[in-house]
Enzyme design. Structure first.
Site, short mmCIF file in Angstrom:
data_model
loop_
_atom_site.label_atom_id
_atom_site.label_comp_id
_atom_site.label_asym_id
_atom_site.label_seq_id
_atom_site.Cartn_x
_atom_site.Cartn_y
_atom_site.Cartn_z
CE LYS A 26 -3.60 -0.21 2.58
NZ LYS A 26 -4.44 -0.29 3.80
NE ARG A 96 -7.01 3.81 4.84
CZ ARG A 96 -7.36 5.08 4.73
NH1 ARG A 96 -6.44 6.02 4.78
NH2 ARG A 96 -8.62 5.42 4.56
N GLY A 105 -8.49 -6.50 4.92
CA GLY A 105 -9.35 -6.63 6.09
C GLY A 105 -8.75 -7.36 7.27
CG MET A 107 -2.91 -6.75 9.62
SD MET A 107 -1.21 -6.48 9.08
CE MET A 107 -1.43 -6.13 7.34
NE ARG A 340 -6.97 -3.87 -1.76
CZ ARG A 340 -7.46 -3.88 -0.53
NH1 ARG A 340 -6.68 -3.80 0.51
NH2 ARG A 340 -8.78 -3.97 -0.34
CG HIS A 462 -13.70 -45.31 -0.61
ND1 HIS A 462 -15.04 -44.96 -0.64
CD2 HIS A 462 -13.51 -46.23 -1.60
CE1 HIS A 462 -15.64 -45.65 -1.60
NE2 HIS A 462 -14.74 -46.43 -2.19
CB SER A 779 3.64 -44.82 -12.24
OG SER A 779 2.71 -43.79 -12.01
CB CYS A 847 -0.12 -41.90 -11.21
SG CYS A 847 0.35 -43.27 -10.14
CE1 TYR A 867 2.41 -41.04 -16.00
CE2 TYR A 867 4.28 -41.75 -17.33
CZ TYR A 867 3.30 -42.03 -16.39
OH TYR A 867 3.20 -43.28 -15.84
#
Length: 906
Positions: A26, A96, A105, A107, A340, A462, A779, A847, A867
């Site tokens: 700021k 500020r 919001g 501080m 900002r 699961h 993998s 994977c 990959y």
């Protein structure tokens, strides 16, 4: 006393945008706007270094520092012709906070400093508006009392509400001067009563205390929690910005508001925001009054609107980024109080980035770096309206927060039984399936439900894995929820909800709400995202595959841009309502012959599954993992079976149904293990019961031969799970290779195939050179590799201690969400080096769930994997993250490197 730095205070005129470390975002932006010649009220900045010194030592501002503050204040006074604390021409100030990384919001701010009974008179004479002066005074006492002196804001709010009721008025703007004087006196009495201190009339003391309060606000619980969530360094500290006040509450020609240079919700190029006439900034932020849309300002104050539009254009062109501005109009004169980088939705971020490339503001590479890749999956799932969620929170309808296991929003009636979930769904009811935790036996209920809520389990449990694969919202591990399956109730915060009650779950945030919330479904086509992903594909080196087990998963994966299947979990194919009975027949078999009879029934089902997948992928690589989980996961819940068995026993202990239930319960007890994730599963199952893997491989190759015979293309990679010893891999591979050759001989067909293994046991990484003698590919199954390396149970740790670890900064990230580079990453690099030394053309992939997380994908690029593979909705995440790794110049290291990646997106 603290020792301050050589220069602790900077005027706006002596700073610039590159000084964010010292001046905060700021403060640096205010200084930059002064350099641009924009209308900025003058002021100065106490640096972040001063804040850190203050917090780490005596928490007292030295006289030397205050002398620097007064010197800077004198320059402001000289520029404006007003004096702070002067009874005739009083200057009022705001203080500020402003950290390097914006924390909206989180501080504190204190406005209207410098008022007392004497300066109040000067303000009245100077403004010619007694009402304005008293309105400003009562705001100041209330804010100072709350922020600086620590009196809870509710005391002031309650007093104001009570007095307005007594006076018979609804709006603050209808308070008379007499009423406001009475309020000021009442506020001061509350402060004295709650703190034992009188309200300070000295402007110098007010300024010192306000600066200290702003510095202390860096350590408030909400600020710490925000930094933890956003991964912001706690050592940065905040600057304190002291600025001359300008007033939006001076009458009908005065305004306060917030403006975005583009629409932060959808990305449209328009001046977007809200404003209030005759108000101060906190009125807009706090929602004390309903603001007007900024478009109305064009009609009400066309000159001001034009000036604001010109400022917005200059700032966006200068910063080459969407700006979020606060502004005030004081008696027809526009002032900008801050700018900002604007927070925006991921939809808006994508559109804005692409539009700015087309406008010539950004390069494609810069546009890609503006995107937080991890948020892209949100584009494909329903979401609740943020304003409606905020309203529900204010109304006390937020019940609990669990793990954000699978993104999306869902509303439905509570159902606790999978069978009932399917029945209700078939008659058109929207349901949320609520369980203590799910198992494969619940799959039909999961398929029928709009969303899943579990009291236990983690992000790789699961319920979480299945929900993500199906694209269904899921909140898992919500331990505040007590689920009683027998009574069919959910108890949370002392309140009990029965079956049929409507709830809403947000799988993107882990929130559970009472009642219905409206969900917004994203549009099916997003031209901006398509363009962004095309740019990413042109840059990235990593191939991106999908974790997909069904035709629907596979088609979705292709739609998302998958280049193959990196993980087909064959156990998910066993979970259908028509298949579980056969699988249980297999598990209950007493001999190899009985097992083969059950497998003969499963063979055509598996063959059809694989054939469809291979046809859909049409020559793209398909990696099929042979059966991995312990067999008990395919059996029903023990308590439910026991209850059913006892009921049958009471009716007739000799009936066949009772004997079958008794036999099933015995098998459940026989298969029970102390730690099933480290027990009889994976290749161990295939070695003890070789006929299971033989059936799967026969089904795979029969399907492949059918596809080839029809003129299709096939690239098969068969993955053997949970290998830790080369002898395991050698024996299984020889056994299965013989089956493959036999099937191809029967069909007189040749198929391109590889055998490989999943590196998910730490020992496998340590002996990778031995495994590479038999495996054509590795993998990395990072879900289990993380669990076994860290000794953290996935299902237990996330709901128990991991949250505390993150709060206390023992861990920077949840290792099941972001790869543990220092630990698991070292094992992966060791496996890579040893494996490729033994087999230079060894293909390497990832994977686990980390394959769809941006920082983990960048690590995969760094260590030269071929990959990554992830669930369909996270494929865009991987595509963009892989491109960002190239743009950032992330070196593909040979040795270990745990350097953190730069923060991406906004």
């Amino acid at each position: 006393m603290i020792q301050t730095a050589l220069k602790s205070v900077y005027s706006f005129k002596s700073g610039h945008r590159e000084m964010k470390d010292l001046l905060g975002s700021k403060g640096a932006n205010l200084a930059e706007m002064v350099q641009l010649g924009l209308p900025i009220p003058p002021g100065f900045i106490l640096t972040t270094a001063v804040c850190n010194q203050y917090l780490s030592r005596e928490q007292h501002l030295s006289e030397r520092l205050m002398a620097e503050v007064n010197e800077a204040l004198n320059l402001v006074e000289h520029e404006l012709g007003q004096v702070y604390g002067d009874p005739e021409k009083p200057l009022l100030l705001s203080v500020r906070s402003g950290a390097k990384i914006s924390m909206p919001g989180m501080m504190e701010t204190v406005l209207n400093l410098g008022l007392n009974e004497e300066t109040l008179g000067g303000l009245i004479r100077q403004s010619g508006n007694e009402w304005f002066a008293y309105d400003t005074y009562r705001r100041f006492v209330q804010m100072f009392g709350s922020v600086v002196m620590g009196v809870p804001k509710a005391y002031f709010d309650d007093l104001l509400t009570h007095q307005k009721l007594r006076w018979g008025i609804a709006e603050d703007s209808r308070l008379s001067v007499i009423m406001m004087r009475q309020l000021v006196n009442a506020y001061k009495e509350v402060i004295l009563d709650r703190t034992g201190q009188t309200f300070p009339d000295s402007p110098q003391k007010q300024l010192r205390l306000a600066i200290e309060a702003v510095f202390r606000s860096w350590q408030t619980p909400r600020a710490i929690a925000y930094r933890n969530h956003q991964k912001i360094d706690h050592a940065l500290g905040t600057a304190a910005i002291v600025q001359a006040m300008v007033f939006g509450n001076l009458g009908a020609d005065s305004v306060t508001g917030v403006a975005f240079t583009r629409n932060p919700a959808n990305g449209d190029k328009e001046l977007y925001g809200e404003y209030l006439v005759n108000a101060q900034g906190e009125d807009v932020v706090a929602g004390l009054r309903t603001p007007e849309k900024l478009s109305a300002l064009a009609v009400e104050m066309p000159r001001i609107y034009q000036e604001l539009s010109e400022v917005a254009y200059r700032l966006e062109q200068h910063y080459r980024e969407v700006q979020d501005m606060e502004f005030t109009v004081e008696r027809g004169r526009l002032y900008v109080l801050q700018t900002r980088t604007g927070k925006r939705t991921v939809q808006a971020a994508v559109k804005i980035a692409v539009d700015m490339v087309e406008e010539g503001l950004l390069t494609r590479e810069e546009a890609l770096l503006r995107i937080d890749a991890n948020q892209l999956s949100q584009l494909y799932v329903p979401a609740f309206n943020p304003a409606e969620k905020a309203k529900a929170r204010r109304a006390g309808r937020l019940l609990a927060v669990g793990l954000n296991a699978s993104p999306g929003a869902a509303t439905g009636k509570l159902v606790f039984d999978p069978d009932e979930a399917m029945q209700w769904s078939e008659r058109g009811e929207a349901v949320i399936l609520c369980r203590v935790e799910t198992c494969p036996d619940d799959i039909h209920g999961i398929l029928a439900a709009r969303g899943i809520l579990t009291a236990r389990g983690g992000n790789t449990s699961h319920a979480s894995v299945v929900a993500r694969g199906l694209g269904k919202p899921c909140v898992a591990g919500c331990e505040a929820c007590q689920v009683d399956l027998g009574a069919e109730t959910l108890t949370v915060q002392g309140r009990t909800f029965s079956k049929g009650v409507v709830i809403s779950i947000d799988g993107s945030t882990g929130e559970v709400y009472e009642g219905a919330l409206d969900a917004e479904t994203p549009t099916s086509h997003n031209a901006a995202l398509d363009a962004l992903l095309c740019w990413a594909d042109e840059l990235r080196r990593l191939e991106v595959r999908a974790n997909a087990d069904t035709p629907a998963d596979t088609l979705k994966a292709l739609e998302m841009g998958a280049q193959g299947i990196g993980l087909c979990r064959t156990e998910h194919m066993f979970m259908g309502v028509d298949r579980l009975p056969v699988v249980r027949q297999l598990i209950l078999a007493q001999s190899s012959r009985e097992r083969r009879q059950a497998l003969a029934l499963l063979l055509p089902m598996q063959r059809a599954d694989f054939k469809t997948l291979l046809e859909i992928m049409s020559g793209k690589p398909v990696t099929i993992r042979l059966l991995d989980p312990p067999l008990h996961e395919f059996l029903p819940n023990r308590e439910e079976v026991q209850a059913e068995m006892l009921a049958l026993k009471q009716a007739d202990p000799y009936q066949i149904a009772y004997q079958e239930k008794r036999r099933l319960l015995g098998k459940i007890d026989e298969l029970r293990e102390v730690n099933p994730m480290m027990g009889f599963r994976g290749c161990r199952l295939g070695l003890v019961y070789p006929e299971i893997y033989e059936m799967q491989v026969r089904a795979i190759f029969e399907a492949a031969c059918q596809v080839v015979a029809q003129g299709g293309l096939v690239r098969l990679e068969i993955m053997i799970p949970l290998v830790g010893f080369a002898t395991e891999l050698k024996q299984i591979q020889q056994q299965l290779d013989a089956v493959a050759q036999r099937v191809m001989g029967e069909h007189q067909c040749g198929v391109d195939y590889w055998f490989g293994t999943m590196i998910e046991v730490p020992r496998a990484a340590l002996v990778a050179d031995e495994l590479a003698q038999y495996a054509r590919f590795f993998s990395f199954g990072t879900n289990d590799l993380t669990q076994l390396t860290l000794g953290f149970s996935r299902d237990d740790s996330e709901g128990r201690f991991l949250t505390r670890y993150l709060e206390k900064n023992i861990l920077e990230h949840n290792p099941f969400e972001t790869l543990d580079i220092e630990g698991v990453g070292r094992l992966m690099m060791l496996a890579r080096d040893q494996g490729r030394q033994a087999r230079p053309d060894l293909k390497l992939g990832l994977c686990g769930e980390h394959g769809g997380e941006a920082q983990s994908v960048q690590f995969a690029h760094r260590i030269r994997l071929d990959y990554v593979s992830c669930s369909a909705l996270r494929i865009p995440v991987a595509r963009v993250a892989a491109a960002q790794a190239v743009i950032l110049g992330v070196a593909e290291d040979v040795g270990f490197d745990s350097r953190p990646f730069p923060r991406l997106g906004t």
